[in-house]
Design a protein around this motif. Structure first.
Motif, PDB file in Angstrom:
ATOM      1  N   ARG A 178       2.695  -3.566   2.656  1.00 28.94           N
ATOM      2  CA  ARG A 178       2.646  -4.482   3.802  1.00 28.94           C
ATOM      3  C   ARG A 178       2.619  -5.952   3.386  1.00 28.94           C
ATOM      4  O   ARG A 178       2.959  -6.830   4.176  1.00 28.94           O
ATOM      5  CB  ARG A 178       1.398  -4.187   4.647  1.00 28.94           C
ATOM      6  CG  ARG A 178       1.239  -2.733   5.046  1.00 28.94           C
ATOM      7  CD  ARG A 178       2.431  -2.209   5.809  1.00 28.94           C
ATOM      8  NE  ARG A 178       2.280  -0.787   6.137  1.00 28.94           N
ATOM      9  CZ  ARG A 178       3.224  -0.054   6.710  1.00 28.94           C
ATOM     10  NH1 ARG A 178       4.391  -0.600   7.008  1.00 28.94           N
ATOM     11  NH2 ARG A 178       3.016   1.225   6.968  1.00 28.94           N
ATOM     12  N   ARG A 179       2.191  -6.184   2.124  1.00 29.40           N
ATOM     13  CA  ARG A 179       2.129  -7.553   1.611  1.00 29.40           C
ATOM     14  C   ARG A 179       2.777  -7.575   0.221  1.00 29.40           C
ATOM     15  O   ARG A 179       2.114  -7.636  -0.809  1.00 29.40           O
ATOM     16  CB  ARG A 179       0.666  -8.001   1.509  1.00 29.40           C
ATOM     17  CG  ARG A 179       0.459  -9.451   1.035  1.00 29.40           C
ATOM     18  CD  ARG A 179       0.951 -10.453   2.026  1.00 29.40           C
ATOM     19  NE  ARG A 179       0.432 -11.800   1.787  1.00 29.40           N
ATOM     20  CZ  ARG A 179       0.913 -12.889   2.378  1.00 29.40           C
ATOM     21  NH1 ARG A 179       1.917 -12.780   3.247  1.00 29.40           N
ATOM     22  NH2 ARG A 179       0.406 -14.075   2.125  1.00 29.40           N
ATOM     23  N   PRO A 180       4.111  -7.461   0.168  1.00 27.78           N
ATOM     24  CA  PRO A 180       4.785  -7.428  -1.138  1.00 27.78           C
ATOM     25  C   PRO A 180       4.459  -8.697  -1.940  1.00 27.78           C
ATOM     26  O   PRO A 180       4.485  -9.785  -1.381  1.00 27.78           O
ATOM     27  CB  PRO A 180       6.259  -7.370  -0.773  1.00 27.78           C
ATOM     28  CG  PRO A 180       6.287  -6.878   0.646  1.00 27.78           C
ATOM     29  CD  PRO A 180       5.052  -7.409   1.286  1.00 27.78           C
ATOM     30  N   LYS A 181       4.116  -8.597  -3.179  1.00 30.09           N
ATOM     31  CA  LYS A 181       4.068  -7.452  -4.061  1.00 30.09           C
ATOM     32  C   LYS A 181       2.639  -7.026  -4.350  1.00 30.09           C
ATOM     33  O   LYS A 181       2.328  -6.515  -5.421  1.00 30.09           O
ATOM     34  CB  LYS A 181       4.790  -7.781  -5.347  1.00 30.09           C
ATOM     35  CG  LYS A 181       6.248  -8.168  -5.144  1.00 30.09           C
ATOM     36  CD  LYS A 181       6.889  -8.617  -6.458  1.00 30.09           C
ATOM     37  CE  LYS A 181       8.342  -8.998  -6.187  1.00 30.09           C
ATOM     38  NZ  LYS A 181       8.984  -9.530  -7.402  1.00 30.09           N
ATOM     39  N   GLY A 182       1.772  -7.210  -3.417  1.00 32.16           N
ATOM     40  CA  GLY A 182       0.419  -6.698  -3.521  1.00 32.16           C
ATOM     41  C   GLY A 182      -0.484  -7.502  -4.434  1.00 32.16           C
ATOM     42  O   GLY A 182      -0.261  -8.682  -4.703  1.00 32.16           O
ATOM     43  N   ILE A 183      -1.548  -6.844  -4.907  1.00 30.71           N
ATOM     44  CA  ILE A 183      -2.511  -7.480  -5.815  1.00 30.71           C
ATOM     45  C   ILE A 183      -1.825  -7.721  -7.153  1.00 30.71           C
ATOM     46  O   ILE A 183      -1.287  -6.802  -7.756  1.00 30.71           O
ATOM     47  CB  ILE A 183      -3.757  -6.592  -5.991  1.00 30.71           C
ATOM     48  CG1 ILE A 183      -4.455  -6.386  -4.642  1.00 30.71           C
ATOM     49  CG2 ILE A 183      -4.722  -7.207  -6.997  1.00 30.71           C
ATOM     50  CD1 ILE A 183      -5.614  -5.413  -4.694  1.00 30.71           C
TER      51      ILE A 183
END
Length: 714
Positions: A686-691
């Motif tokens: 949902r939030r590319p590319k994450g952590i």
């Protein structure tokens, strides 16, 4: 392509004949056909009689002896078939006149197939490896693979009184540097890293072939020479040894003050991490038995190994290391490592690890009480609960050797306080040793846990790092850290393969990182390093461009959250006024987790019907357990006040990736039933590319490792 001469089968045939001769005696009941008047028995005897008439020597052989001959012939045929199968997978042709390596087994390149070590080598290792030749007091090793990656920001970090320690990785019997790749992925940005394929392992050539070149003492001498070659001696750089299995024994020999052959490395070792260690050598009786087993010809031993690998990923050889319930990826990886282990090399190292007993005392081989008791550095022992190769009980033995009473393990559940990757207390008298133009440290983030694609250049716009929010002083670095002991047992299904199993390697990396920065040097905190190296202003031209390139708001996360970048009062498109107009119908709350006061007026949100909550946290350092608990309580309360299926809670730090992702992932795990990896994947989707920060991911796995057993520091 001509098959090799079957002459190398002769030793195995003779060995089998000598072993099975008692069974072949004419009067041995094992071979008798019981007398019977049945038609079947009569037909069997008639068939045997007809067969005997075809053999010129049949009158001199019993049924048992004929069966023995058939068994030996079958053994030879089976071995020839297996070898031919391997040759057919080879990428080149081999002359039938080419001499056999070890005098018994075909050259290694004959069996190069889908598990070729060079082709399977991970990208990180390929990029930073070289082939070197080294000479010890007795032998020359002409072709050794050495992996070395200097800390990418080593010249910008403090070097007084010494630079960051060198992390040295030592694999075990039958292993290779490739087994450390997942661990290196997390630790390679923490300090300079060195790893060596021992002779005949991985990409190192099988040379020399003398058995004495593979004894434990000889290999320890070789490692010491290589370490001294790469260690920054003039600057007084220390060394942290990280070993796995037999590599732990080699590390102990290098670090111990009571080693039978003191090493120059010992004076510079500042820490030791032993993963799945062996506490002591085999007993005198066990040593005698092992030597007899090693007398089995290499051909027979190799044939047994091939038989043991039947079934590929589901074979007994794979299950022995990773367990029967391991995931498919881990099984395939273990199958690869097993196939790359060369029988002649394994036999030499195994023989070299067996001590010679004199008056009941072991001489040479694997170290025991005397060597382990001479460790005067911080020691971290790690074991897997389901490890049947080196069992967790070995930790208790080593603790007793170190003069520590092994305490009762503390079992942690999902609500337990995690290890905190925070900088230790700082010495404010030290001056900042960095120029004003220093750029922030950028982490390498691999797309897969076991492989690294070094051909992909990450854009700085797609991997932003939050600018420093406050001055970070330089913590002290002790040249001789206090000797302590820490022990941890990773819960089931952790096995001997825990350092490259995806389900355990992140947890292991987090535990090692915590040990390094709390017990060896506080400068080994990646969070502190990132803070120290970030000298640019939060809203200078470079960081403003990064912020503008980041998507303002994520897709809905688990139907609860929207991850955001911070708003900016003077921005034309992501300011409170525009945000309220575009998002007021969906986002009802904003939780600001940045450390400083916001660069926008929260009253603009409140006037538009979006409630604002400040929850300050520090950048680049994983949130503490207390902070996570408070965040979850806050979200629980806000959710009770929400109404409507499309009402979301917005969460932002500066860019909305690392801290924001950490808190949201924790909530998904504790309140929504997600697994650790499932929650991480949901956020990244949902939030590319994450952590982005590897140490954030590692700490998530440590925090939620159910059943993790840790003992207090001794």
């Amino acid at each position: 392509m001509s098959p090799p001469s079957p002459s190398f089968l002769l030793p195995s045939c003779l060995s089998l004949l000598s072993c099975l001769a008692p069974l072949a005696a004419a009067d041995n009941a094992f071979w008798r056909i019981p007398p019977s008047s049945s038609k079947l028995a009569s037909q069997a005897r008639a068939a045997f009689s007809n067969l005997c008439q075809l053999l010129p020597f049949s009158e001199k052989l019993s049924i048992g002896q004929l069966l023995l001959v058939a068994m030996v012939c079958g053994l030879g045929s089976g071995y020839w078939y297996l070898q031919r199968y391997s040759w057919s997978s080879s990428r080149g042709t081999v002359s039938s006149k080419e001499p056999l390596s070890d005098g018994l087994t075909p050259p290694a390149r004959w069996v190069r197939g889908v598990h070729d070590a060079e082709e399977d080598d991970p990208g990180l290792l390929k990029k930073h490896s070289e082939i070197r030749s080294y000479t010890t007091s007795r032998f020359t090793y002409p072709s050794l693979r050495v992996f070395y990656r200097r800390h990418p920001q080593a010249d910008k970090l403090p070097t007084t009184p010494a630079p960051l320690p060198l992390l040295v990785f030592i694999h075990g019997l039958g292993g290779s540097v490739a087994q450390f790749n997942p661990l290196l992925t997390s630790l390679v940005n923490l300090a300079s890293c060195l790893a060596i394929d021992l002779p005949g392992c991985g990409l190192s050539s099988f040379a020399p072939k003398k058995w004495d070149a593979y004894t434990t003492d000889t290999l320890a001498e070789l490692l010491a020479i290589i370490i001294e070659d790469y260690r920054e001696k003039e600057a007084g750089q220390g060394v942290v040894l990280i070993g796995h299995s037999m590599g732990c024994s080699l590390a102990a020999l290098l670090a111990s003050k009571t080693s039978p052959r003191p090493s120059p490395v010992a004076e510079n070792v500042v820490g030791l991490v032993a993963i799945c260690p062996k506490a002591d050598p085999p007993t005198e009786e066990e040593a005698a038995t092992f030597r007899k087993l090693l007398m089995i010809p290499g051909t027979v031993f190799d044939l047994w190994r091939r038989w043991d690998r039947r079934g590929g990923p589901e074979s007994a050889s794979v299950r022995r290391f990773v367990g029967k319930d391991a995931d498919e990826e881990t099984k395939k990886l273990q199958e690869r490592f097993n196939s790359q282990s060369k029988t002649p090399v394994w036999r030499r190292m195994a023989a070299g690890s067996i001590p010679v007993y004199q008056n009941g005392e072991p001489m040479g081989g694997l170290p025991g009480r005397k060597v382990w008791s001479g460790l005067e550095v911080p020691v971290f022992l790690v074991a897997g609960e389901d490890d049947h190769i080196t069992k967790p009980a070995e930790l208790e033995k080593i603790a007793s050797f170190l003069g520590k009473s092994h305490p009762v393990q503390i079992e942690l559940d999902e609500k337990s306080e995690p290890l905190v990757d925070a900088a230790a207390p700082v010495d404010t008298s030290l001056q900042r040793e960095v120029s004003a133009g220093t750029e922030s440290l950028e982490l390498e983030s691999e797309s897969q846990i076991l492989e690294v694609d070094t051909n992909v250049t990450r854009s700085p716009h797609s991997d932003p790092s939050t600018p420093n929010e406050e001055f970070s002083a330089v913590p002290p670095q002790l040249l001789k850290p206090r000797a302590v002991l820490k022990t941890t047992i990773l819960p089931s299904p952790a096995t001997h393969a825990l350092l490259y199993t995806p389900t355990t390697v992140r947890t292991l990396a987090g535990l090692i990182s915590d040990f390094l920065h709390t017990q060896v040097s506080p400068r080994l905190s990646l969070g502190w390093q990132l803070q120290f190296l970030s000298t640019s202003g939060k809203w200078d031209v470079k960081n403003l461009a990064k912020w503008q390139a980041v998507a303002p708001v994520s897709e809905p996360i688990a139907g609860i959250f929207r991850a955001m970048k911070t708003l900016r009062e003077v921005d034309e498109s992501h300011c409170p006024e525009v945000f309220v107009r575009e998002w007021q119908s969906q986002i009802k709350y904003i939780v600001d987790i940045s450390h400083e006061s916001p660069v926008y007026d929260p009253r603009g949100l409140e006037k538009g019907g979006i409630k604002y909550h400040k929850f300050p946290t520090v950048s680049k350092i994983p949130p503490t357990g207390t902070e996570v608990t408070s965040f979850i309580a806050l979200i629980d309360r806000l959710r009770e006040e929400l109404s409507g299926p499309s009402a979301y809670i917005g969460v932002h730090c500066h860019y909305g990736f690392n801290r924001t992702g950490y808190f949201i992932v924790c909530y998904l795990i504790e309140r929504c039933g997600y697994s650790v990896q499932g929650a991480i994947d949901e956020f990244a989707k949902r939030r590319p590319k994450g952590i982005k920060h590897a140490h954030f991911l590692d700490q998530l796995f440590v925090r939620y490792c159910v059943g993790l057993k840790r003992a207090p520091t001794l």
